[in-house]
Write a protein that holds these residues in place. Structure first.
Motif, PDB file in Angstrom:
ATOM      1  N   GLY A  59       0.849  -1.153  -0.040  1.00 13.07           N
ATOM      2  CA  GLY A  59       0.143  -0.223  -0.207  1.00 13.07           C
ATOM      3  C   GLY A  59       0.815   1.197   0.010  1.00 13.07           C
ATOM      4  N   ALA A  60       0.082   2.406  -0.296  1.00 11.77           N
ATOM      5  CA  ALA A  60       0.971   3.549  -0.529  1.00 11.77           C
ATOM      6  C   ALA A  60       1.469   4.216   0.935  1.00 11.77           C
ATOM      7  N   TRP A  61       0.208   3.825   1.820  1.00 10.78           N
ATOM      8  CA  TRP A  61       0.532   4.368   3.208  1.00 10.78           C
ATOM      9  C   TRP A  61       1.924   4.017   3.607  1.00 10.78           C
ATOM     10  N   SER A  62       2.192   2.845   3.468  1.00 15.29           N
ATOM     11  CA  SER A  62       3.669   2.318   4.210  1.00 15.29           C
ATOM     12  C   SER A  62       4.758   3.014   3.312  1.00 15.29           C
ATOM     13  N   LEU A  64       4.674   5.933   2.072  1.00 13.67           N
ATOM     14  CA  LEU A  64       4.758   7.452   2.700  1.00 13.67           C
ATOM     15  C   LEU A  64       5.341   7.386   4.042  1.00 13.67           C
ATOM     16  N   ALA A  65       4.972   6.405   4.693  1.00 21.49           N
ATOM     17  CA  ALA A  65       5.599   6.418   6.347  1.00 21.49           C
ATOM     18  C   ALA A  65       7.053   6.163   6.166  1.00 21.49           C
TER      19      ALA A  65
END
Length: 92
Positions: A59-62, A64-65
């Motif tokens: 996913g994109a959130w990981s 970005l994190a």
């Protein structure tokens, strides 16, 4: 014979504690900066698995994190410098 000590040779416990606290704080800050500096160097190696979605990077959130953590490490570790050891530079 009386033993007299000069006031300059006696240090108050508050001063000793304060200087010890300052020394510990300085060492801790230097350690955190060093860890952040080296983490900022190593973290780009995690971009490749993140790009392909392997090793838990889904996913994109990981991703970005990961970028946010990398930028935080760059900012915190920016002022890291290795201590100059004059004794090692004088040896042949």
């Amino acid at each position: 014979m009386s033993s007299q000590t000069s006031p300059s040779s006696i240090r108050a416990p508050i001063r000793i504690g304060s200087s010890l606290s300052t020394a510990c704080r300085t060492k801790a800050i230097a350690g955190v900066r060093a860890a952040a500096f080296w983490a900022a160097i190593i973290l780009p190696l995690a971009y490749v698995p993140a790009a392909y979605g392997v090793m838990g990077f889904e996913g994109a959130w990981s991703a970005l994190a990961l970028i946010a953590v990398h930028m935080a490490c760059v900012v915190v570790g920016h002022e890291h410098n290795t201590p100059s050891d004059d004794a090692s530079s004088t040896h042949p």
